[in-house]
Design a protein around this motif. Sequence first.
Motif, PDB file in Angstrom:
ATOM      1  N   ALA A  80     -25.470  16.238 -16.279  1.00  0.00           N
ATOM      2  CA  ALA A  80     -25.249  14.688 -16.301  1.00  0.00           C
ATOM      3  C   ALA A  80     -25.488  13.929 -14.999  1.00  0.00           C
ATOM      4  O   ALA A  80     -25.964  12.763 -15.263  1.00  0.00           O
ATOM      5  CB  ALA A  80     -23.616  14.511 -16.416  1.00  0.00           C
ATOM      6  N   LEU A 118     -25.240  18.242 -22.572  1.00  0.00           N
ATOM      7  CA  LEU A 118     -24.514  17.980 -21.114  1.00  0.00           C
ATOM      8  C   LEU A 118     -23.575  19.381 -21.069  1.00  0.00           C
ATOM      9  O   LEU A 118     -22.595  19.161 -22.041  1.00  0.00           O
ATOM     10  CB  LEU A 118     -23.857  16.784 -20.902  1.00  0.00           C
ATOM     11  CG  LEU A 118     -25.070  15.693 -21.184  1.00  0.00           C
ATOM     12  CD1 LEU A 118     -24.148  14.351 -21.034  1.00  0.00           C
ATOM     13  CD2 LEU A 118     -26.175  15.783 -20.173  1.00  0.00           C
ATOM     14  N   ASP A 150     -19.813  12.633 -15.606  1.00  0.00           N
ATOM     15  CA  ASP A 150     -20.036  13.162 -17.032  1.00  0.00           C
ATOM     16  C   ASP A 150     -19.750  12.128 -18.044  1.00  0.00           C
ATOM     17  O   ASP A 150     -20.763  11.881 -18.638  1.00  0.00           O
ATOM     18  CB  ASP A 150     -18.993  14.282 -17.536  1.00  0.00           C
ATOM     19  CG  ASP A 150     -19.238  15.485 -16.689  1.00  0.00           C
ATOM     20  OD1 ASP A 150     -20.317  15.630 -16.287  1.00  0.00           O
ATOM     21  OD2 ASP A 150     -18.391  16.277 -16.749  1.00  0.00           O
ATOM     22  N   SER A 166     -25.723  12.187 -27.180  1.00  0.00           N
ATOM     23  CA  SER A 166     -25.306  13.242 -26.395  1.00  0.00           C
ATOM     24  C   SER A 166     -24.270  14.197 -26.981  1.00  0.00           C
ATOM     25  O   SER A 166     -23.560  13.902 -27.868  1.00  0.00           O
ATOM     26  CB  SER A 166     -24.355  12.576 -25.327  1.00  0.00           C
ATOM     27  OG  SER A 166     -23.131  11.791 -25.881  1.00  0.00           O
TER      28      SER A 166
END
Length: 516
Positions: free
Chosen positions: A283, A306, A328, A342
């Motif tokens: 991140a 991530l 994050d 994501s």
Amino acid sequence: MSNPSLRILLLNPPHTAIGSRVPREQLPPLGLLSIGGPLLDAGFAVELLDAEFGPLSVDEVVRRVLAQAPDVLMLGHSGSTSAHPTVAEICARLKRARPALTIVYGGVFPTYHWRDVLLREPAIDVIVRGEGERTALRLMQALARGENLAGVPGLAYRRDGTAVETGQAEMILDLDEYRVGWELIDHDRYSYWGGMKAVVVQFSRGCPYLCSYCGQRGFWSRWRHRDPVKFARELARLHREHGVRLINFADELPTGSRKAWQAFLEALIAENVDLTLVGSTRAGDIVRDADILHLYKRAGVIRFLLGIESYSEATLQKIRKGASVSEDREAIRLLRAHGIISMATYVVGFDEESDRDYWHSLRHLLRYDPDQIQLLYVTPHRWTPYYDSVADRPVIQTDARKWDYKHQVLATSRLRPWRVLLWVKAIEAIVQLRPRALYRSLLHPDREVLKGMRWYVRMGRRVWLREVLEFCFRGGRTRQGPTVAEFWGESLAQEEYALAKPARRGIAIRTLQAGG
């Protein structure tokens, strides 16, 4: 000169992990292809048998290997821990049928467990430790010439009935020194992301961060990257000559150097090819690159995974993640703002979680608002610092084929396994079926994002159901299992770094520091 009569067969063994079995798509085995390229260039006769197709049964794998009658069989798998029992069975049966066959085994698991493998698996003759392009080539040249293997760094084998090793292999500083043997595969057979012709690639190797649980960091020993322009040119050639559309990055940290990553993105944009890129990163790198994320999108990046790992700052510090909750969240927001999906991976089991902890995890993930979610179970590796912290915890899964992050392997004192599963599956379902996620899966205005969301929903629901059914009917768990240390053995954390860091010899070394 190499011996052209020495025939080498590369075998990608079938894998039993849920994620490998459910999707109908298949990615090529990059590790074996990376070994194959240098062997082909040295004049060896090399073929590939990818037993993941089907997948082939052990009986069929043995039949095909014997029919091809190679002089040397080389095996390896990206999921090396969970694939090892299958590798051991295949090797034992092949050796009984053809004792003269030389069997060479490589990958992360045998790199560290070489003593145990050579002790328990007499069918395996040689282990390649660490990255294998140079070591495997030198090994084959030594075998072809009948030379002593003691002079080849990076090997483990038996000498006078005792397992010995030849020292660490020197890491490959120039990742463009050896090429991938793409000609060993039929590109039409491999696809991902909903039927797109696909390959797996590496722009970089390694990671400079110190996450205590990571089983890959020490394997590569140092972060290095390929020449950005040459790498972009290779991807463009794969598209133009073979119709490849999807590029899946196997890197732990492809974005490790902003300077190198930006140079790659710009070079790929200049190639003007229609490619879709997916991969994993940190991140922090996404936040760092806020001003160049438009280049990510123009180059074809459609999704980044991530590693969120935990909602607890204390846990993140404990496992040495080197990240923060706020970072994050910002990375997910930035990716969405630039039309990039994501995927948040979240690991359970670092601590003895309670119902309250899982409730906090759910609320935490909902605040993050990722497009896609995947929960994993902590799985300790013997060569990592994290292993020592759980060495005394009981094991509830003694089938090593299920040590794949998608099965519970450690006992929990606060919650029974069925309750942990209930929380994990509920969190996945709630996060993926909330209104915002459904909108992105059904009505997202970006067609590429919409395609990626729909593909993941189709695949994810099949995996989700399969995991529940397997837990209920074929779990194979034990209530009175051994401790982690009793199951795997003493810690190998002191041997975490698999490759020797060579002295600088006037070579242009591409490292994180040199890359900017």
